[in-house]
Design a protein around this motif. Structure first.
Motif, mmCIF file in Angstrom:
data_model
loop_
_atom_site.group_PDB
_atom_site.id
_atom_site.type_symbol
_atom_site.label_atom_id
_atom_site.label_comp_id
_atom_site.label_asym_id
_atom_site.label_seq_id
_atom_site.Cartn_x
_atom_site.Cartn_y
_atom_site.Cartn_z
ATOM 1 N N UNK A 196 0.821 -1.219 0.000
ATOM 2 C CA UNK A 196 0.000 0.000 0.000
ATOM 3 C C UNK A 196 0.852 1.265 0.000
ATOM 4 N N UNK A 197 1.868 1.324 0.851
ATOM 5 C CA UNK A 197 2.712 2.521 0.944
ATOM 6 C C UNK A 197 3.431 2.807 -0.375
ATOM 7 N N UNK A 198 3.920 1.752 -1.013
ATOM 8 C CA UNK A 198 4.607 1.931 -2.297
ATOM 9 C C UNK A 198 3.624 2.412 -3.362
ATOM 10 N N UNK A 199 2.415 1.898 -3.335
ATOM 11 C CA UNK A 199 1.398 2.318 -4.309
ATOM 12 C C UNK A 199 1.032 3.788 -4.124
ATOM 13 N N UNK A 200 1.043 4.253 -2.890
ATOM 14 C CA UNK A 200 0.690 5.655 -2.623
ATOM 15 C C UNK A 200 1.690 6.611 -3.267
ATOM 16 N N UNK A 201 2.930 6.186 -3.402
ATOM 17 C CA UNK A 201 3.972 7.037 -3.980
ATOM 18 C C UNK A 201 4.112 6.878 -5.498
ATOM 19 N N UNK A 202 3.263 6.090 -6.110
ATOM 20 C CA UNK A 202 3.381 5.821 -7.540
ATOM 21 C C UNK A 202 3.101 7.085 -8.349
ATOM 22 N N UNK A 203 3.954 7.401 -9.336
ATOM 23 C CA UNK A 203 3.763 8.626 -10.124
ATOM 24 C C UNK A 203 2.512 8.608 -11.011
ATOM 25 N N UNK A 204 1.956 7.455 -11.256
ATOM 26 C CA UNK A 204 0.771 7.354 -12.095
ATOM 27 C C UNK A 204 -0.434 8.109 -11.549
ATOM 28 N N UNK A 205 -0.484 8.311 -10.233
ATOM 29 C CA UNK A 205 -1.626 9.012 -9.632
ATOM 30 C C UNK A 205 -1.708 10.466 -10.083
ATOM 31 N N UNK A 206 -0.605 11.015 -10.545
ATOM 32 C CA UNK A 206 -0.631 12.410 -10.994
ATOM 33 C C UNK A 206 -1.423 12.577 -12.284
ATOM 34 N N UNK A 207 -1.569 11.496 -13.066
ATOM 35 C CA UNK A 207 -2.266 11.577 -14.352
ATOM 36 C C UNK A 207 -3.492 10.676 -14.454
ATOM 37 N N UNK A 208 -3.547 9.605 -13.663
ATOM 38 C CA UNK A 208 -4.572 8.588 -13.844
ATOM 39 C C UNK A 208 -5.298 8.283 -12.545
ATOM 40 N N UNK A 209 -6.572 7.996 -12.661
ATOM 41 C CA UNK A 209 -7.369 7.460 -11.566
ATOM 42 C C UNK A 209 -8.627 6.877 -12.193
ATOM 43 N N UNK A 210 -8.770 5.583 -12.145
ATOM 44 C CA UNK A 210 -8.014 4.571 -11.416
ATOM 45 C C UNK A 210 -6.776 4.111 -12.195
ATOM 46 N N UNK A 211 -5.960 3.312 -11.501
ATOM 47 C CA UNK A 211 -4.823 2.659 -12.149
ATOM 48 C C UNK A 211 -5.161 1.182 -12.329
ATOM 49 N N UNK A 212 -4.762 0.599 -13.468
ATOM 50 C CA UNK A 212 -4.992 -0.839 -13.650
ATOM 51 C C UNK A 212 -4.051 -1.655 -12.763
#
Length: 192
Positions: free
Chosen positions: A102-118
Motif C-alpha cells: 500500500x505505501x509503495x502504491x501511494x507514492x506511484x507517479x501514475x496518480x498524478x495523471x490517472x485514476x483509477x490505475x490498472x
C-alpha cells in the motif's frame, strides 16, 4: 460465498487470497475492460451492457487480458460506430502489480495523471482497478490498525510490567517471611 452467484463469488474469492497490506486486497476485482479488436460502436454497446460505473477512461486489453491501452469514455461516445477502437486508444503507461504494498502504491507517479490505475498479476493480465480514494481508505485502515496494535502492544507491556512488579513484591515478601521464620527457628535452636 457458497450461497452467492458464481459471477459475484469469484471476484470475492480472488480478493481473499491477498493480504490486507497489498493493493490486490483493495482493488476492484473483475473490472470492466474493452477488447482491443472491436470498433467504437461495438465498444459502446459493450460499455452500455457491462459497465456498472463509468470512469473517465476505459482500459483496453487483448484476448489474453493483457493491458494494451485506454480510451477516454468521452471520445468513445463521440466517435463514429465503425471507427477502430485501437485508433482511439492511447498508451496506458502505468500499471500496478497486485502484490504492491500500500505505501509503495501511494507514492506511484501514475496518480498524478490517472485514476483509477490498472492492477496486473504476474502474467501481466489486468485483474483489477484501484481508485485513489480506495487506496487512501486502505492506508487509513492500515494506520488505524497499526495504532490499535501499538496501543494493545503498549497496554500489554504495561500489564506485563505491572504483573512482574507485583510478582516480584509477592516473592520478596515470601522470602522475607521465610527468612524471618528460618531466623526464628535457627535462633530458637541456638537458645535450646
Amino acid at each position: 460465498l457458497s450461497c452467492t452467484p458464481e459471477h459475484l463469488a469469484k471476484p470475492v474469492r480472488y480478493l481473499l487470497h491477498y493480504p490486507e497490506t497489498v493493493i490486490g486486497a483493495w482493488m476492484k476485482a473483475a473490472p470492466f475492460l474493452l477488447p482491443w479488436d472491436v470498433d467504437a460502436g461495438a465498444a459502446l454497446e459493450l460499455t452500455r451492457a457491462g459497465a456498472t460505473d463509468l470512469d473517465r477512461q476505459l482500459f483496453v486489453v487483448d484476448r489474453q487480458q493483457r493491458l494494451q491501452g485506454a480510451v477516454a469514455a468521452a471520445s468513445l461516445l463521440r466517435q463514429a460506430p465503425g471507427h477502430a477502437l485501437r485508433d482511439l486508444m492511447y498508451k496506458a503507461p502505468f500499471a500496478l502489480p497486485s502484490r504492491t504494498e500500500l505505501r509503495a502504491a501511494a507514492d506511484h507517479p501514475g496518480w498524478q495523471q490517472w485514476d483509477p490505475l490498472p492492477v496486473i498479476n504476474r502474467e501481466r493480465r489486468v485483474v483489477g482497478l484501484l481508485h485513489h480514494a480506495e487506496l487512501r481508505r486502505a492506508l487509513s485502515t492500515a494506520a488505524q490498525a497499526g495504532s490499535t496494535q501499538r496501543h494493545v502492544s503498549g497496554s500489554l507491556m504495561e500489564l506485563l510490567d505491572l504483573s512482574w512488579h507485583g510478582l516480584a513484591d509477592v516473592l520478596e515478601a515470601a522470602l522475607r517471611e521465610s527468612s524471618g521464620h528460618t531466623d526464628k527457628v535457627v535462633a530458637g535452636t541456638q537458645d535450646v
